[in-house]
Design an enzyme around this catalytic site. Structure first.
Site, PDB file in Angstrom:
ATOM      1  N   GLU A 254      32.660  -8.793  12.083  1.00  0.00           N
ATOM      2  CA  GLU A 254      31.570  -8.767  13.076  1.00  0.00           C
ATOM      3  C   GLU A 254      32.020  -7.832  14.183  1.00  0.00           C
ATOM      4  OE1 GLU A 254      28.725 -10.199  12.633  1.00  0.00           O
ATOM      5  OE2 GLU A 254      29.217 -11.502  10.934  1.00  0.00           O
ATOM      6  N   CYS A 288      28.452  -8.294  22.421  1.00  0.00           N
ATOM      7  CA  CYS A 288      28.224  -7.274  21.380  1.00  0.00           C
ATOM      8  C   CYS A 288      26.748  -6.956  21.223  1.00  0.00           C
ATOM      9  CB  CYS A 288      28.814  -7.760  20.067  1.00  0.00           C
ATOM     10  SG  CYS A 288      28.290  -9.436  19.691  1.00  0.00           S
TER      11      CYS A 288
HETATM   12  P1  NAD Z   1      39.504  -5.940  19.741  1.00  0.00           P
HETATM   13  O1  NAD Z   1      39.050  -5.375  18.446  1.00  0.00           O
HETATM   14  O2  NAD Z   1      40.391  -5.119  20.582  1.00  0.00           O
HETATM   15  O3  NAD Z   1      40.269  -7.329  19.497  1.00  0.00           O
HETATM   16  C1  NAD Z   1      39.708  -8.385  18.782  1.00  0.00           C
HETATM   17  C2  NAD Z   1      40.826  -9.264  18.227  1.00  0.00           C
HETATM   18  O4  NAD Z   1      41.559  -8.514  17.268  1.00  0.00           O
HETATM   19  C3  NAD Z   1      41.831  -9.724  19.284  1.00  0.00           C
HETATM   20  O5  NAD Z   1      42.254 -11.041  19.001  1.00  0.00           O
HETATM   21  C4  NAD Z   1      42.973  -8.733  19.082  1.00  0.00           C
HETATM   22  O6  NAD Z   1      44.220  -9.240  19.522  1.00  0.00           O
HETATM   23  C5  NAD Z   1      42.945  -8.552  17.572  1.00  0.00           C
HETATM   24  N1  NAD Z   1      43.564  -7.321  17.083  1.00  0.00           N
HETATM   25  C6  NAD Z   1      43.737  -6.151  17.762  1.00  0.00           C
HETATM   26  N2  NAD Z   1      44.373  -5.264  16.965  1.00  0.00           N
HETATM   27  C7  NAD Z   1      44.573  -5.872  15.768  1.00  0.00           C
HETATM   28  C8  NAD Z   1      45.148  -5.465  14.538  1.00  0.00           C
HETATM   29  N3  NAD Z   1      45.662  -4.255  14.373  1.00  0.00           N
HETATM   30  N4  NAD Z   1      45.186  -6.348  13.514  1.00  0.00           N
HETATM   31  C9  NAD Z   1      44.648  -7.569  13.642  1.00  0.00           C
HETATM   32  N5  NAD Z   1      44.097  -8.017  14.792  1.00  0.00           N
HETATM   33  C10 NAD Z   1      44.053  -7.173  15.841  1.00  0.00           C
HETATM   34  O7  NAD Z   1      38.173  -6.352  20.506  1.00  0.00           O
HETATM   35  P2  NAD Z   1      38.035  -6.917  21.996  1.00  0.00           P
HETATM   36  O8  NAD Z   1      38.232  -5.816  22.960  1.00  0.00           O
HETATM   37  O9  NAD Z   1      38.861  -8.145  22.134  1.00  0.00           O
HETATM   38  O10 NAD Z   1      36.487  -7.373  21.971  1.00  0.00           O
HETATM   39  C11 NAD Z   1      35.425  -6.531  22.244  1.00  0.00           C
HETATM   40  C12 NAD Z   1      34.776  -6.012  20.965  1.00  0.00           C
HETATM   41  O11 NAD Z   1      34.359  -7.096  20.134  1.00  0.00           O
HETATM   42  C13 NAD Z   1      33.512  -5.232  21.265  1.00  0.00           C
HETATM   43  O12 NAD Z   1      33.480  -4.064  20.494  1.00  0.00           O
HETATM   44  C14 NAD Z   1      32.392  -6.166  20.830  1.00  0.00           C
HETATM   45  O13 NAD Z   1      31.189  -5.533  20.457  1.00  0.00           O
HETATM   46  C15 NAD Z   1      33.031  -6.869  19.674  1.00  0.00           C
HETATM   47  N6  NAD Z   1      32.336  -8.119  19.414  1.00  0.00           N
HETATM   48  C16 NAD Z   1      31.537  -8.206  18.301  1.00  0.00           C
HETATM   49  C17 NAD Z   1      30.813  -9.386  18.063  1.00  0.00           C
HETATM   50  C18 NAD Z   1      29.915  -9.523  16.859  1.00  0.00           C
HETATM   51  O14 NAD Z   1      29.497 -10.650  16.581  1.00  0.00           O
HETATM   52  N7  NAD Z   1      29.589  -8.471  16.156  1.00  0.00           N
HETATM   53  C19 NAD Z   1      30.924 -10.457  18.946  1.00  0.00           C
HETATM   54  C20 NAD Z   1      31.739 -10.322  20.065  1.00  0.00           C
HETATM   55  C21 NAD Z   1      32.447  -9.143  20.280  1.00  0.00           C
END
Ligand code: NAD
Length: 493
Positions: A254, A288
């Site tokens: 997502e 998001c």
């Molecule tokens: P992010 O992708 O930086 O991090 C999300 C999670 O992934 C965190 O727990 C992070 O520690 C982990 N992560 C980071 N690098 C990783 C890796 N290499 N391997 C595995 N895990 C890793 O996102 P963010 O900045 O925390 O959140 C914002 C983003 O999330 C925005 O782009 C937003 O649109 C998206 N989002 C999407 C939805 C949806 O339902 N589509 C909902 C909420 C947020």
């Protein structure tokens, strides 16, 4: 962090195999974004600790997956009740680490409880199918079985709900989980974990390991013992996850959005403005499915801007604990604040007109913390970042259009496909737009594109798979086809 400071913050453990455990690794500081004070530390799990959590989940799987759906549903209902009872306290924890106003945080916890109820009810409806074969001596049974061990990885903007969608659906299906909460907001997830512990979820069934994405997240992705990844986060990290998995495994991703709103001349303008203000600025735009860009029919463009300016200026920005009913609290960290300022500066430099906001609110309580006023820029175009990238902050770009065909084309002019919004009272316009908007979610005359009862997922770079609804449960189930051969003639004498 100095020893004195360390004594003022509390340290939280992580949860592995039914026990609260500390880590052999470093700690991560958790900051209150409204004050920039460090309020707690959590462990940065080591790879060996992540492996322990995975093996605890593997051990827990045999027991949990063999329990009856009725028993699993009863556990989910107990979790829901405990979360509801603690909504005030957990909401406060969320506001202190995430920044959203207290009432909104409590609302999120209540929706989390509702998620557990929803999947408790779905747990007892995991039906199969009987498919007739061309030869009557055969019959095909189609049954659903839990996938196994799930790694749930989530972001900081909705620290409770995004974990809940995965844990509730996963548990209902009979899976066990290792949850990696976001490093910025781990305290809410740990408080939710405590609810699961206190209602007696068996050891190993849900585990929680805190730490960075690069270490903890990556270890979960690469582990051959994790059967499914349930990820919510940015499209960049989603792609990295897809590329770095070393085995074939089930994935639901997502990801990010860049969501448009179209307002036609046949819209109820007041409704459209109300919707635009809510979905552009709620949770400071850190959602998001936030409206990032608005296309307005030229003949209602200036009245729309005028009304939207009033709506934005009327929103109250405040410390979410001091003022629980504020509309906007602090942004979660310096990162979304910097991105908001960068997108605003880019738009203004390229000729956009500032309609509302554009700066930090005045007053001593905003001197620290990551506050920003709800901001509108008009006369935008697709050469500006505000129209083409996900800002994830309280900023929205607006532009006029002449023909609905142009508005829909511009709305689809993005690699993302999460949610889109459309305001019009004209059925033909509605039909035209809803058939053409290339998005997993299209909300018409409302801005709540995701509800727990219906499937929610992104198209294109916004992801694969679904959460919510029955589809959200199927993501945690394997399909098994059992083909039976009968020999009825043997019983005919
Ligand atoms: P992010 O992708 O930086 O991090 C999300 C999670 O992934 C965190 O727990 C992070 O520690 C982990 N992560 C980071 N690098 C990783 C890796 N290499 N391997 C595995 N895990 C890793 O996102 P963010 O900045 O925390 O959140 C914002 C983003 O999330 C925005 O782009 C937003 O649109 C998206 N989002 C999407 C939805 C949806 O339902 N589509 C909902 C909420 C947020």
């Amino acid at each position: 962090m100095s020893r004195d400071q360390e004594n003022r913050v509390s340290a939280r453990d992580m949860y592995i195999g039914g026990d609260w455990v500390s880590s052999a690794g470093e700690v991560i500081e958790v900051e209150n974004p409204a004050t920039q004070e460090v309020i707690a530390t959590v462990p940065a799990a080591t790879p060996a600790e992540v492996d322990r959590a995975i093996s605890a989940a593997r051990q827990g799987f045999e027991d949990w997956s063999s329990r009856s759906p009725v028993e699993r549903a009863a556990t989910l209902k107990r979790i829901a009740a405990t979360i509801s009872e603690r909504a005030q306290d957990i909401g406060r924890v969320m506001t202190e680490e995430q920044g959203k106003p207290l009432n909104e945080a409590i609302g999120e916890i209540q929706k989390l409880a509702d998620t557990f109820i929803f999947y408790a009810e779905e747990a007892v409806r995991i039906h199969g199918e009987i498919i007739p074969n061309s030869d009557n001596a055969y019959q095909s049974l189609v049954v659903h079985e839990p996938i196994g061990v799930v790694a749930a990885i989530t972001p900081w903007n909705y620290p409770a709900e995004l974990i809940g969608w995965k844990v509730a659906a996963g548990l209902a299906a009979g899976c066990t989980l290792v949850v990696k909460p976001p490093a910025l907001t781990p305290l809410t997830p740990l408080a939710i974990m405590a609810c699961l512990h206190d209602v007696g979820v068996p050891p190993g069934v849900v585990n929680m390991v805190t730490g960075s994405g690069a270490v903890v997240g990556q270890r979960l992705i690469e582990s051959p013992d994790v059967d499914k990844i349930a990820f919510t986060g940015s499209s960049e990290v989603g792609l990295q996850i897809q590329q770095s998995a070393r085995q074939i495994k089930r994935m639901s991703l997502e990801l990010g959005g860049n969501c448009p709103l179209i307002v036609t001349s046949r819209a109820d303008l007041n409704d459209a403005v109300k919707g635009a203000a809510r979905r552009s600025f709620r949770n400071c735009g850190q959602i998001c499915i936030a409206i990032n860009r608005i296309y307005v029919a030229r003949d209602v463009y200036e009245p729309f801007l005028d009304k939207l300016r009033h709506a934005a200026d009327a929103l109250v920005v405040d410390d979410g604990i001091a003022n629980p009913s504020a509309d906007l609290g602090a942004l979660c960290s310096s990162e979304p604040l910097s991105k908001t300022k960068a997108h605003l500066a880019d738009a203004l430099a390229k000729g956009a007109r500032l309609i509302a906001g554009g700066d930090v609110p005045e007053g001593a309580r905003f001197e620290k913390g990551y506050f920003f006023r709800p901001t509108i820029v008009a006369d935008c175009n697709h050469g500006m970042m505000v129209m083409t990238e996900e800002t994830f902050g309280p900023l929205v770009g607006v532009t006029p259009y002449d023909a609905l065909t142009d508005a829909v084309r511009l709305a689809n002019d993005t690699p993302f496909g999460l949610a889109s919004y459309f305001y019009s009272k004209d059925l033909d316009e509605m039909r035209y737009a809803t058939r053409r908007l290339a998005y997993g979610n299209v909300a018409v005359n409302n801005v709540d594109a995701g509800i727990i009862n219906a499937p929610y997922g992104g198209w294109k770079q916004s992801g694969i798979g679904h959460e919510h609804g029955r589809e959200g449960l199927l993501e945690y189930l394997n399909i098994k086809h059992i083909r039976l051969c009968f020999a009825e003639e043997r019983v005919v004498t």
